[in-house]
Design a protein around this motif. Structure first.
Motif, PDB file in Angstrom:
ATOM      1  N   ARG A 141      80.025  43.012  -9.455  1.00 26.99           N
ATOM      2  CA  ARG A 141      80.768  41.758  -9.313  1.00 26.99           C
ATOM      3  C   ARG A 141      82.268  41.984  -9.464  1.00 26.99           C
ATOM      4  NH1 ARG A 141      76.942  38.641 -12.505  1.00 26.99           N
ATOM      5  NH2 ARG A 141      78.577  37.843 -13.869  1.00 26.99           N
ATOM      6  N   VAL A 143      83.973  44.746  -8.755  1.00 26.69           N
ATOM      7  CA  VAL A 143      84.515  45.382  -7.556  1.00 26.69           C
ATOM      8  C   VAL A 143      84.531  44.390  -6.391  1.00 26.69           C
ATOM      9  CG1 VAL A 143      84.097  47.202  -5.865  1.00 26.69           C
ATOM     10  CG2 VAL A 143      83.860  47.687  -8.294  1.00 26.69           C
ATOM     11  N   ALA A 144      83.483  43.575  -6.288  1.00 29.15           N
ATOM     12  CA  ALA A 144      83.431  42.620  -5.190  1.00 29.15           C
ATOM     13  C   ALA A 144      84.600  41.653  -5.249  1.00 29.15           C
ATOM     14  CB  ALA A 144      82.099  41.871  -5.224  1.00 29.15           C
ATOM     15  N   LEU A 146      87.404  42.148  -6.743  1.00 25.09           N
ATOM     16  CA  LEU A 146      88.640  42.884  -6.470  1.00 25.09           C
ATOM     17  C   LEU A 146      88.808  43.043  -4.951  1.00 25.09           C
ATOM     18  CD1 LEU A 146      91.009  44.379  -7.813  1.00 25.09           C
ATOM     19  CD2 LEU A 146      89.626  46.461  -7.756  1.00 25.09           C
ATOM     20  N   ASN A 147      87.719  43.369  -4.295  1.00 26.35           N
ATOM     21  CA  ASN A 147      87.740  43.503  -2.842  1.00 26.35           C
ATOM     22  C   ASN A 147      88.240  42.225  -2.175  1.00 26.35           C
ATOM     23  OD1 ASN A 147      87.006  46.102  -2.409  1.00 26.35           O
ATOM     24  ND2 ASN A 147      84.793  45.670  -2.368  1.00 26.35           N
TER      25      ASN A 147
ATOM     26  N   THR B 135      73.877  36.401  -6.958  1.00 29.98           N
ATOM     27  CA  THR B 135      75.264  36.567  -6.546  1.00 29.98           C
ATOM     28  C   THR B 135      75.390  37.741  -5.579  1.00 29.98           C
ATOM     29  OG1 THR B 135      75.805  35.869  -8.772  1.00 29.98           O
ATOM     30  CG2 THR B 135      77.602  36.685  -7.446  1.00 29.98           C
ATOM     31  N   GLN B 139      76.744  37.466  -1.852  1.00 29.58           N
ATOM     32  CA  GLN B 139      77.994  38.145  -1.504  1.00 29.58           C
ATOM     33  C   GLN B 139      77.779  39.106  -0.348  1.00 29.58           C
ATOM     34  OE1 GLN B 139      79.329  39.633  -5.256  1.00 29.58           O
ATOM     35  NE2 GLN B 139      80.823  37.986  -5.510  1.00 29.58           N
ATOM     36  N   LEU B 153      84.665  47.973   3.237  1.00 27.27           N
ATOM     37  CA  LEU B 153      85.371  47.318   2.152  1.00 27.27           C
ATOM     38  C   LEU B 153      86.433  48.256   1.592  1.00 27.27           C
ATOM     39  CD1 LEU B 153      82.471  45.597   0.259  1.00 27.27           C
ATOM     40  CD2 LEU B 153      84.405  44.460   1.355  1.00 27.27           C
ATOM     41  N   PRO B 154      87.467  47.653   1.045  1.00 26.87           N
ATOM     42  CA  PRO B 154      88.536  48.512   0.492  1.00 26.87           C
ATOM     43  C   PRO B 154      87.979  49.464  -0.576  1.00 26.87           C
ATOM     44  CG  PRO B 154      89.195  46.198   0.470  1.00 26.87           C
ATOM     45  CD  PRO B 154      87.791  46.230   0.950  1.00 26.87           C
ATOM     46  N   ILE B 155      87.185  48.951  -1.446  1.00 24.85           N
ATOM     47  CA  ILE B 155      86.651  49.819  -2.494  1.00 24.85           C
ATOM     48  C   ILE B 155      85.137  49.829  -2.369  1.00 24.85           C
ATOM     49  CG2 ILE B 155      86.517  50.279  -4.958  1.00 24.85           C
ATOM     50  CD1 ILE B 155      88.901  48.315  -5.248  1.00 24.85           C
ATOM     51  N   LEU B 157      81.793  50.974  -4.198  1.00 28.07           N
ATOM     52  CA  LEU B 157      81.291  51.443  -5.489  1.00 28.07           C
ATOM     53  C   LEU B 157      79.971  52.171  -5.295  1.00 28.07           C
ATOM     54  CD1 LEU B 157      81.848  51.195  -8.599  1.00 28.07           C
ATOM     55  CD2 LEU B 157      80.268  49.279  -8.565  1.00 28.07           C
TER      56      LEU B 157
END
Lengths: 392, 369, 649
Positions: A141, A143-144, A146-147, B135, B139, B153-155, B157
């Motif tokens: 969550r 990172v999302a 932040l994205n 969530t 998302q 996506l930029p980052i 994970l």
């Protein structure tokens, strides 16, 4: 008839006096339920905060620090150490000093500025799988979000060469603002996510059954152990009168435990009472009776207090563990789940959570109530039958 | 020393002769370990949810499909004229997803839209898991409709779960239940043996003979330590067979810490038994003090850090807290002495304290009786 | 300290106590006593329940410190330091029930740091001595009561202590085993061991070299048994008469007579002067037309002394008349109250009771006698319906078969061997309970409760917890509550065990009164002189009734003649005679020796005298006597069990 009533009263008064003189019993009725509720309520807390996070920042850039800050801003993580290499960090991870670690590659900042996708690694100690799941969820969550911030603040240079043409997603024309779906989560019945509400409401039933079985077994076995049971059997009192006169005072006393545990739940943990108190007390009494039935049954198998207690080791743990009082039934192995339907504690758990947390009534809870009633009748009659058979 | 051996031999003979105790000593720990290891788990899957799709379009249906694809959830039917809350109240569903009218329209217009997730939070932990999972599903769906592939996506994970990649919760629970079982049964047996002598007054014979309190106690402790060791060994075998654990770390660390742990627990039982010369009461004392605390305040089920600070200090006095670390380190993580060198000292320290308490009591009774 | 005391005790001191005091909170258990016990003595402590005997033992055993004392020395050392050469047998069985005989011995030996060899050798020595050497592998819990006590003694002896403390070692043990036990003590003492023993059996106490009578925490008499007995300054008349009950009350009112005690089939009448007394007794009985069988004169027994002293100290139990509320219904004396036909009970392979036949009618007192483990309690439990017989038919108060209706139970009274009262209720609450559960009408309850309190001598103690009562008193209350509802059939399983001689007499007065009114009574006891008061007796051995009849007929059925011998060394004489004739023929009774011989009267007496004299044992007197029940009991039991065939549970 009148003589019979007099006999029954004599038996009843005798039990009452014995109980009244038994300090240990009185203590046992008050201390263990209170201590159990408080300890379980406080100690069994899965809420994850302050996870120990290790950081290997090979990028050491503004961008990487932004990322780390995003992690620590949430209360879920706190950085407890920076490491030069991944191997150094993983050592601490394996010794249990860290719960999780992130590795930020050296090209992180470069990729970010170039608008490319940058990979970071999150290492989670999954020995505790529940914490690991929740930690991974938090990290996802973080990172999302932040994205989202990054994407929102970066003007798009070119429209997406969309892989979005798949059958599922409707292809949409690019626009300045992006479509997004915000999940609006509403936590019903326990908005603060207090696990104690879950534990305490489930545990009350377990405690009532447990207390009932221990006290009943102790009182039944005592006469046997001391040898006074023979004297009792030689009196003209009927077996039925002996049993009911023995059960009645125990039952009365233990119903007080329903009030006690509810008070503890209310005062210490702030558990609400949203439904009918009467229904709660009635179902609680059924629980107590089931417990007394179990205890009486145990007493017919053993000859001493000590054996009774040991015997209860065989009965009580499964009763509690397989009730959904402490852990959700859905988390148990598939083949065990149907077995829990045979557990009165499980049914009381549903009733108690229904009444206290959700405010539901008989219209919804009747299946569980009937099941509880059924078990109660079954247990009490089996045990009374066995006890009688032993008497005669 | 001879008296210690004599005392220990007598205890062992008695245990071997008493079927019930023997069953208690050897079968119950295994049964409890199996039961605890299997039944205690927090990894919920297949939670029933209902979906109220007010939009009923291709987009909304694909979101429903996304939920259907999740391992966490299982969609159950919502009756046509039923409100989602009712399903929650009646325990037919643990969560409800409400997709609003105009969901697809908003998406097509590139406007922001919402999806409501109603969660039955009476079980807080499960609610938390459901929140995270719901969530994530939404998302991910949101990202896909907005045309951003995950890799774009930029980052990005990459999560790696160490030591227990399958996230089997029994790998976490089983070792701690091993420790908890050993915190219950060895002290129970020791306490019973001690209080029995008090209850049946055979202890008078001991007082009358010139055996010292220390010898007497040491003999008892030695006997029940041996039994505890057997229990440990059997439990270990069971956890290998049933929960797929194995000694991954340094066996010497495991063994040394185990010895210290068992000694401590037996001493605890002995102390209880000496102080309570009534078997039934002694059982209860061990159950409440020894077992309950080891179960709840040792980090057996939830991490220690979750316990409120006000009572967390208590856990430092509980032997199981240290031993759980030992078992997790050596059986799951595979680390060695590094994190554990202090543990045997702490454990034996606590054990010696119990021993001393029991010893003083016997000595006093020997004189006062 | 003082090598030659006036009474001729010249031995060195083993135990010396001056001014010993023990308090428990406010209760004074021991109020300053002195003891001088010489090496090799058998020193008896006697006294009623709660006199403080056990406290003395615990202090001497070194397991409890005294509150204060001027001096407490065991062979010159404080008790705690003397533990290495003290053996202490506590009142409860101090054995590990789940260990075998051998394991028990081994454990005790190891604790005393004996070598393996010594343990084995001495252990076997004592087991052989106690005739238990075939049971080395048996669990202690499965031994009979008498054997348990002997094993406990062996465990205490294995370290070869120099002082042996025995706290009521023979309570609840049958007369045969008790004799064996005392024979063992005698031989130990002759080897130089000092023995201190407490006992409620005064015939046993006669075998002590010295005695102290404790009462209420003090010692009120000390001396040899002889000195104690003569301290009364009374003579004893043994009166045998037709109606002992009436004779007793007649003689009690006679001014020339100090005391009358019923003892078995005779009255012991205490008088200052034997001749005047005899005349007075004859006259008094003659006036009332009571036929006199025989009057003999002699010295008072220890029991006479004890009872007389206690009557002076605490007054007699004059139990008030029982407040009856109904007349007895079973008028027809022919109706069977308790009946059994071929009743057997098996526990697994073991036959506890083998085909018993019994018929007990209303108004009859039936005594069921037998050694420990002969099956008496099992029989009683079957008769009253608590146990199902494996075989046979039972009849009770008009009902046949096992099912006991409420109606029958209303008419039964039952006092079990284990205490039948609730320890955690007060005395009054216990009585309330039994009155209530038997439906005693409210109007009569108060009267009856009051009667029980008076009968037990516990007036004003209604609020006392029953658990705090000493055993003897508890028995009295239990007896009272068993007859509260005026049963027509009464089962009494060892009602008098642990009850002091005075109270035992009160029990039997009550039992007789009930029987006179038509109650059927089944009673067991280890006091055989009590059993003389039964109308009929059954002797049980190993699950069978081997002899039955009135006390007179049972005694008459025995062959041979009983010779009573008075000698300076009864123990030595007994040991010697046992080596030359069947051991069952010889037994020690108090201070004399009873020998059963086949040839009659004078010839037999002379033969015995000569036999003993030839072996250096001086005989002061020997005469043929009528047998007591105890003689018969010993003979029956010993003959039945034969060589090497032990009584077992």
């Amino acid at each position: 008839m009148f003589v019979e009533l007099g006999r029954w009263l004599a038996l009843f008064v005798k039990e009452l006096r014995q109980i009244g003189r038994n300090r240990r019993l009185i203590v046992m009725l008050i201390i263990p339920p209170t201590v159990n509720l408080v300890l379980f309520g406080f100690a069994l807390n899965p809420t994850v905060t302050n996870l120990r996070l290790g950081v290997v920042d090979n990028s050491s850039s503004a961008e990487s620090r932004e990322l780390v800050t995003a992690f620590t801003e949430s209360l879920a993580f706190k950085v407890t150490g920076y490491y030069l290499s991944e191997s150094e960090m993983s050592e601490d991870l394996s010794e249990g000093k860290l719960n999780a670690g992130i590795v930020i590659p050296s090209d992180y900042a470069d990729k970010r500025t170039r608008g490319e996708s940058a990979n970071i690694q999150l290492l989670v100690d999954a020995v505790d799988s529940n914490t690991a799941t929740i930690a991974a969820g938090y990290a996802g969550r973080i990172v999302a979000s932040l994205n989202q911030t990054i994407v929102a603040s970066t003007p798009r240079k070119s429209p997406q060469a969309a892989p979005g043409g798949s059958a599922q997603t409707p292809s949409v024309p690019p626009r300045a603002s992006r479509a997004s779906i915000t999940p609006r989560v509403a936590l019903l019945y326990n908005p603060a996510l207090l696990n104690s509400w879950f534990i305490v409401t489930g545990l009350i039933g377990a405690l009532l059954v447990l207390q009932g079985s221990i006290v009943a077994a102790a009182s039944m076995v005592r006469e046997k152990e001391v040898g006074t049971i023979e004297q009792l059997l030689m009196t003209p009192a009927e077996a039925g009168a002996i049993i009911t006169a023995k059960i009645a005072p125990i039952f009365l006393l233990l119903t007080a435990d329903i009030g006690l545990s509810l008070t503890v739940a209310r005062i210490v943990f702030g558990v609400p009472v949203r439904g009918s108190l009467l229904l709660f007390v009635v179902s609680g009494s059924l629980c107590v009776l089931s417990g007394i039935g179990i205890g009486t049954m145990i007493a017919t198998f053993v000859n001493s207090q000590q054996q009774a207690q040991l015997m209860s080791f065989f009965v009580n743990p499964p009763l509690i563990l397989l009730s959904g009082a402490m852990t959700p039934i859905e988390a148990m192995p598939q083949w065990i789940q149907p077995l829990t339907l045979l557990n009165p504690v499980r049914h009381f758990g549903v009733i108690s959570r229904g009444i206290l947390l959700k405010g539901t009534g008989m219209d919804v809870l009747y299946p569980n109530f009937l099941a509880l009633l059924g078990f109660c009748i079954l247990l009490v009659s089996i045990s009374a039958w066995r006890f009688r058979r032993q008497l005669r | 020393m001879r008296r210690v051996v004599a005392q220990a031999r007598k205890e062992l003979t008695q245990v071997m002769r008493d079927r019930l105790t023997l069953a208690l000593a050897l079968v119950l720990p295994l049964a409890l370990l199996a039961l605890n290891g299997t039944a205690i788990s927090l990894s919920v899957t297949d939670l029933p949810i209902v979906v109220q799709d007010l939009d009923a379009t291709a987009s909304s249906r694909s979101l429903v499909e996304a939920f259907r694809g999740s391992l966490t959830f299982r969609i159950v039917e919502l009756k046509p004229d039923e409100q989602p809350e009712e399903a929650l109240l009646e325990n037919r569903a643990r969560a409800a997803i409400v997709i609003p009218r105009g969901f697809e329209r908003d998406l097509l217009r590139r406007e922001s839209t919402e999806t409501q997730v109603l969660i039955d939070a009476s079980d807080a932990n499960t609610a938390n898991v459901m929140r995270g999972a719901a969530t994530a599903v939404i998302q991910k769906f949101s990202a896909s409709v907005s045309g951003v592939a995950a890799s774009g996506l930029p980052i990005n994970l990459e999560t790696r779960l160490w030591f227990n990649p399958g996230r089997q919760s029994d790998k976490y629970i089983a070792p701690s239940m091993l420790a908890v079982g050993l915190a219950l049964f060895p002290p129970l047996l020791a306490a019973l043996a001690m209080s029995r002598e008090g209850e049946q007054k055979t202890i008078m014979q001991v007082y009358v003979s010139s055996i010292t309190a220390g010898e007497y106690l040491l003999g008892k402790v030695a006997a029940y330590f041996l039994i505890a060791l057997a229990e440990w060994f059997l439990s270990l075998l069971l956890s290998f067979a049933m929960f797929g654990l194995s000694v991954r770390g340094d066996p010497s660390a495991l063994f040394v810490c185990t010895v210290a742990y068992l000694f401590t627990n037996v001493c605890f039982g002995a102390m209880v038994g000496v102080r309570i010369p009534n078997q039934a009461a002694a059982i209860q004392a061990v159950q409440i003090v020894g077992f309950l605390l080891s179960y709840l305040l040792s980090g057996a089920i939830f991490p220690l850090s979750n316990i409120p600070v006000q009572i967390r200090w208590i856990s430092n006095l509980i032997p199981a807290r240290y031993y759980i670390d030992v078992v997790r380190d050596t059986l799951v993580r595979g680390s060695g002495w590094e994190g554990l060198w202090l543990t045997p000292f702490i454990l034996s320290g606590i054990g010696l304290f119990f021993f001393l308490m029991a010893w003083m009591r016997i000595r006093r009774m020997q004189i006062e009786a | 300290m003082n090598p030659t005391e006036p009474n001729g005790r010249s031995k060195e001191s083993a135990i010396r106590v001056r001014g010993l005091v023990k308090h428990y909170g406010k209760t004074q258990a021991v109020r300053g006593i002195d003891l001088d016990i010489g090496v090799g003595e058998i020193y008896g402590l006697i006294g009623p329940d709660g006199a403080g005997k056990t406290s003395v033992f615990q202090i001497l055993g070194g397991v409890m410190p005294e509150t204060s004392s001027v001096e407490t020395a065991m062979l010159g050392k404080p008790p705690r330091e003397a533990r290495n050469y003290t053996g202490y047998l506590t009142q409860t069985f101090s054995l590990y029930q789940d260990l075998t005989v051998r394991e028990n011995l081994r454990y005790m030996g190891d604790l005393r740091l004996l070598s393996k060899h010594d343990i084995e050798e001495r252990g076997m020595h004592y087991l052989r001595l106690f005739d238990m050497d075939r049971f080395t592998e048996r669990l202690a819990g499965r031994l009979s009561g008498g054997m348990k006590q002997k094993l406990a003694l062996a465990c205490a002896l294995i370290a070869e202590p120099r002082i042996l403390l025995l706290d009521e070692p023979t309570t609840g043990v049958d007369p045969v085993s008790r004799r064996e036990f005392w024979d063992t003590l005698a031989s130990l003492s002759s080897e130089g061991m000092t023995i201190v023993v407490a006992t409620p059996y005064l015939d046993e106490a006669e075998r002590c070299t010295h005695l102290s009578l404790m009462f209420n925490g003090t010692i009120i008499r000390t001396g040899t048994p002889k000195e104690l007995k003569s301290s009364l300054g009374l003579k004893r008349l043994e009166v045998r008469a037709s109606d002992l009950g009436r004779a007793e009350s007649v003689l009690q009112d006679e001014p020339a007579i100090e005391d009358v005690q019923r003892f078995g089939d005779r009255l012991d009448v205490m008088v200052r002067d034997s001749e005047n007394g005899t005349v007075a007794a004859r006259n008094a009985l003659g006036k009332q037309n009571i036929a006199i069988g025989q009057i003999r004169t002699g010295d008072p027994t220890l029991e006479n002394t004890f009872v007389s002293l206690l009557r002076d100290l605490e007054g007699d139990h004059h139990s008030p008349p029982f407040p009856r509320s109904r007349e007895f219904q079973e008028r027809s004396a022919d109706a069977v109250a308790i009946g059994a036909e071929g009743v057997s009970k098996y526990f697994g392979d073991f036959a506890a009771v083998k085909g018993i036949d019994l018929t007990i009618r209303y108004g009859e007192i039936y005594g069921l006698l037998g050694a420990n483990g002969a099956g008496k309690t099992t029989t009683i439990k079957m008769l009253c319906g608590l146990l199902e017989p494996t075989d046979g038919l039972i009849e009770l108060a008009g009902e046949r078969g096992r099912a006991r209706s409420q109606f029958v139970r209303q008419r039964l009274g039952y006092m079990s061997q284990k205490f039948s009262l609730y320890d955690d209720l007060t005395i009054e609450e216990n009585l309330d309970f039994f009155a209530g559960v038997y439906g005693v009408p409210r109007t009569e309850r108060e009267k009856k409760k009051k009667w029980v309190m008076e009968f037990s001598g516990l007036q004003g103690q209604e609020k006392m917890l029953t658990g705090e009562l000493p055993g003897g008193w508890k028995q009295r209350v239990a007896f009272g509550s068993a007859i509260l509802h005026e049963p027509s059939v009464l089962f009494l399983d060892e009602p008098t065990s642990g009850v002091d001689p005075l109270a035992r007499r009160a029990f039997w007065r009550m039992i007789n009164e009930l029987a006179d009114r038509g109650v059927a009574v089944l009673v067991t006891t280890h006091y055989l002189e009590e059993a003389e008061q039964c109308n009929r007796l059954g002797f049980m051995v190993a699950g069978e009734v081997v002899a039955e009849g009135t006390p007179t007929s049972v005694k008459a059925a025995q062959s041979g003649h009983l010779i009573s011998i008075v000698t300076d060394r009864p123990q030595a004489a007994s040991n010697f005679l046992k080596s030359v004739m069947d051991p069952w023929r010889v037994s020690i009774f108090g201070d004399r020796l009873h020998v059963v011989i086949e040839e009659d009267g004078v010839r037999g007496v002379d033969g015995l005298k000569k036999l003993l004299a030839d072996n250096g044992i001086e005989v002061y007197g020997a005469s043929e006597e009528t047998r007591s029940l105890e003689d018969v009991f010993i003979a029956v039991v010993e003959q039945r069990r034969g060589p090497g065939d032990r009584l077992e549970e």
